[in-house]
Design a protein around this motif. Structure first.
Motif, PDB file in Angstrom:
ATOM      1  N   GLU A  82       0.822  -1.210   0.000  1.00  0.00           N
ATOM      2  CA  GLU A  82       0.000   0.000   0.000  1.00  0.00           C
ATOM      3  C   GLU A  82       0.858   1.264   0.000  1.00  0.00           C
ATOM      4  N   MET A  83       1.971   1.226   0.709  1.00  0.00           N
ATOM      5  CA  MET A  83       2.883   2.384   0.723  1.00  0.00           C
ATOM      6  C   MET A  83       3.446   2.651  -0.676  1.00  0.00           C
ATOM      7  N   GLN A  84       3.820   1.597  -1.396  1.00  0.00           N
ATOM      8  CA  GLN A  84       4.343   1.755  -2.757  1.00  0.00           C
ATOM      9  C   GLN A  84       3.264   2.302  -3.687  1.00  0.00           C
ATOM     10  N   ILE A  85       2.060   1.799  -3.538  1.00  0.00           N
ATOM     11  CA  ILE A  85       0.950   2.270  -4.373  1.00  0.00           C
ATOM     12  C   ILE A  85       0.665   3.741  -4.087  1.00  0.00           C
ATOM     13  N   GLN A 124       2.751   5.886  -3.029  1.00  0.00           N
ATOM     14  CA  GLN A 124       3.862   6.674  -3.573  1.00  0.00           C
ATOM     15  C   GLN A 124       3.606   6.997  -5.049  1.00  0.00           C
ATOM     16  N   ILE A 125       3.093   6.042  -5.798  1.00  0.00           N
ATOM     17  CA  ILE A 125       2.761   6.289  -7.206  1.00  0.00           C
ATOM     18  C   ILE A 125       1.694   7.381  -7.295  1.00  0.00           C
ATOM     19  N   ILE A 126       0.652   7.271  -6.482  1.00  0.00           N
ATOM     20  CA  ILE A 126      -0.427   8.263  -6.505  1.00  0.00           C
ATOM     21  C   ILE A 126       0.104   9.641  -6.145  1.00  0.00           C
ATOM     22  N   SER A 127       0.895   9.699  -5.110  1.00  0.00           N
ATOM     23  CA  SER A 127       1.443  10.977  -4.639  1.00  0.00           C
ATOM     24  C   SER A 127       2.344  11.626  -5.681  1.00  0.00           C
ATOM     25  N   LYS A 128       3.268  10.860  -6.220  1.00  0.00           N
ATOM     26  CA  LYS A 128       4.206  11.400  -7.212  1.00  0.00           C
ATOM     27  C   LYS A 128       3.484  11.796  -8.490  1.00  0.00           C
ATOM     28  N   ALA A 129       2.522  10.992  -8.911  1.00  0.00           N
ATOM     29  CA  ALA A 129       1.761  11.331 -10.120  1.00  0.00           C
ATOM     30  C   ALA A 129       0.979  12.626  -9.912  1.00  0.00           C
ATOM     31  N   GLY A 130       0.380  12.786  -8.746  1.00  0.00           N
ATOM     32  CA  GLY A 130      -0.354  14.013  -8.452  1.00  0.00           C
ATOM     33  C   GLY A 130       0.553  15.227  -8.425  1.00  0.00           C
ATOM     34  N   GLU A 131       1.732  15.064  -7.845  1.00  0.00           N
ATOM     35  CA  GLU A 131       2.709  16.154  -7.800  1.00  0.00           C
ATOM     36  C   GLU A 131       3.166  16.528  -9.210  1.00  0.00           C
ATOM     37  N   SER A 132       3.396  15.527 -10.026  1.00  0.00           N
ATOM     38  CA  SER A 132       3.813  15.763 -11.405  1.00  0.00           C
ATOM     39  C   SER A 132       2.730  16.499 -12.193  1.00  0.00           C
ATOM     40  N   LYS A 133       1.494  16.045 -12.038  1.00  0.00           N
ATOM     41  CA  LYS A 133       0.393  16.682 -12.764  1.00  0.00           C
ATOM     42  C   LYS A 133       0.212  18.132 -12.315  1.00  0.00           C
ATOM     43  N   SER A 134       0.393  18.388 -11.044  1.00  0.00           N
ATOM     44  CA  SER A 134       0.309  19.768 -10.538  1.00  0.00           C
ATOM     45  C   SER A 134       1.368  20.651 -11.176  1.00  0.00           C
ATOM     46  N   LYS A 135       2.587  20.135 -11.293  1.00  0.00           N
ATOM     47  CA  LYS A 135       3.671  20.894 -11.943  1.00  0.00           C
ATOM     48  C   LYS A 135       3.331  21.163 -13.404  1.00  0.00           C
ATOM     49  N   ALA A 136       2.764  20.171 -14.068  1.00  0.00           N
ATOM     50  CA  ALA A 136       2.405  20.341 -15.478  1.00  0.00           C
ATOM     51  C   ALA A 136       1.360  21.437 -15.647  1.00  0.00           C
ATOM     52  N   MET A 140      -4.628   0.012  -6.449  1.00  0.00           N
ATOM     53  CA  MET A 140      -3.586  -0.155  -7.468  1.00  0.00           C
ATOM     54  C   MET A 140      -4.060   0.389  -8.814  1.00  0.00           C
ATOM     55  N   VAL A 141      -5.301   0.115  -9.172  1.00  0.00           N
ATOM     56  CA  VAL A 141      -5.863   0.628 -10.426  1.00  0.00           C
ATOM     57  C   VAL A 141      -5.912   2.151 -10.381  1.00  0.00           C
ATOM     58  N   HIS A 142      -6.282   2.689  -9.242  1.00  0.00           N
ATOM     59  CA  HIS A 142      -6.335   4.140  -9.050  1.00  0.00           C
ATOM     60  C   HIS A 142      -4.942   4.756  -9.244  1.00  0.00           C
ATOM     61  N   ALA A 143      -3.931   4.095  -8.720  1.00  0.00           N
ATOM     62  CA  ALA A 143      -2.549   4.580  -8.874  1.00  0.00           C
ATOM     63  C   ALA A 143      -2.143   4.592 -10.339  1.00  0.00           C
ATOM     64  N   GLN A 144      -2.467   3.544 -11.058  1.00  0.00           N
ATOM     65  CA  GLN A 144      -2.130   3.472 -12.479  1.00  0.00           C
ATOM     66  C   GLN A 144      -2.833   4.579 -13.257  1.00  0.00           C
ATOM     67  N   ASP A 145      -4.078   4.841 -12.899  1.00  0.00           N
ATOM     68  CA  ASP A 145      -4.843   5.900 -13.553  1.00  0.00           C
ATOM     69  C   ASP A 145      -4.185   7.252 -13.307  1.00  0.00           C
ATOM     70  N   HIS A 146      -3.809   7.525 -12.080  1.00  0.00           N
ATOM     71  CA  HIS A 146      -3.141   8.792 -11.765  1.00  0.00           C
ATOM     72  C   HIS A 146      -1.828   8.929 -12.533  1.00  0.00           C
ATOM     73  N   TYR A 147      -1.061   7.864 -12.551  1.00  0.00           N
ATOM     74  CA  TYR A 147       0.237   7.899 -13.227  1.00  0.00           C
ATOM     75  C   TYR A 147       0.065   8.151 -14.730  1.00  0.00           C
ATOM     76  N   MET A 148      -0.866   7.447 -15.324  1.00  0.00           N
ATOM     77  CA  MET A 148      -1.100   7.583 -16.759  1.00  0.00           C
ATOM     78  C   MET A 148      -1.585   8.990 -17.116  1.00  0.00           C
ATOM     79  N   THR A 149      -2.507   9.527 -16.323  1.00  0.00           N
ATOM     80  CA  THR A 149      -3.022  10.856 -16.640  1.00  0.00           C
ATOM     81  C   THR A 149      -1.986  11.945 -16.385  1.00  0.00           C
ATOM     82  N   SER A 150      -1.094  11.727 -15.429  1.00  0.00           N
ATOM     83  CA  SER A 150      -0.037  12.729 -15.204  1.00  0.00           C
ATOM     84  C   SER A 150       0.910  12.774 -16.395  1.00  0.00           C
ATOM     85  N   GLN A 151       1.217  11.617 -16.934  1.00  0.00           N
ATOM     86  CA  GLN A 151       2.085  11.579 -18.116  1.00  0.00           C
ATOM     87  C   GLN A 151       1.401  12.220 -19.315  1.00  0.00           C
TER      88      GLN A 151
END
Length: 107
Positions: A5-8, A10-22, A77-88
């Motif tokens: 859960e911590m790794q998942i 982390q993906i959500i957090s980093k993806a959100g941070e990336s999308k905010s920067k974008a 986990m699916v939510h994390a993948q969604d966040h990561y994909m949309t941030s990219q």
């Protein structure tokens, strides 16, 4: 909270941070600050790399396990993948928009 859960998260957090920067970069485009936009997009990409590393670690773990010991696919986990994909996607589109607007201004 367990390690998975911590790794998942982390993906959500980093993806959100990336999308905010974008999207901060997108605001810079509105002000014709293309240098500032590119700086923020570079930061977003670096943060995406951190999310990618966490994602890759989960994939590596799944591949190294066999049969019934596979990692469970959870809604989190699916939510994390969604966040990561949309941030990219956001970063890639905003990079392209930056290119377009900057090239139109140079002419």
């Amino acid at each position: 909270m367990n390690e998975l859960e911590m790794q998942i998260l982390q993906i959500i957090s980093k993806a959100g941070e990336s999308k905010s920067k974008a999207f901060e970069a997108f605001k810079k485009i509105e002000d014709s600050d293309y240098e500032g936009a590119r700086r923020l997009l570079k930061e977003a990409k670096e943060i995406d790399v951190e999310a990618h590393k966490a994602q890759t670690e989960l994939i590596r773990k799944e591949l190294s396990q066999d049969g019934e010991d596979k990692l469970p696919v959870t809604l989190l986990m699916v939510h994390a993948q969604d966040h990561y994909m949309t941030s990219q996607l956001a970063r890639d589109l905003i990079e392209k928009i930056t290119d377009i607007f900057e090239s139109k201004e140079v002419k």
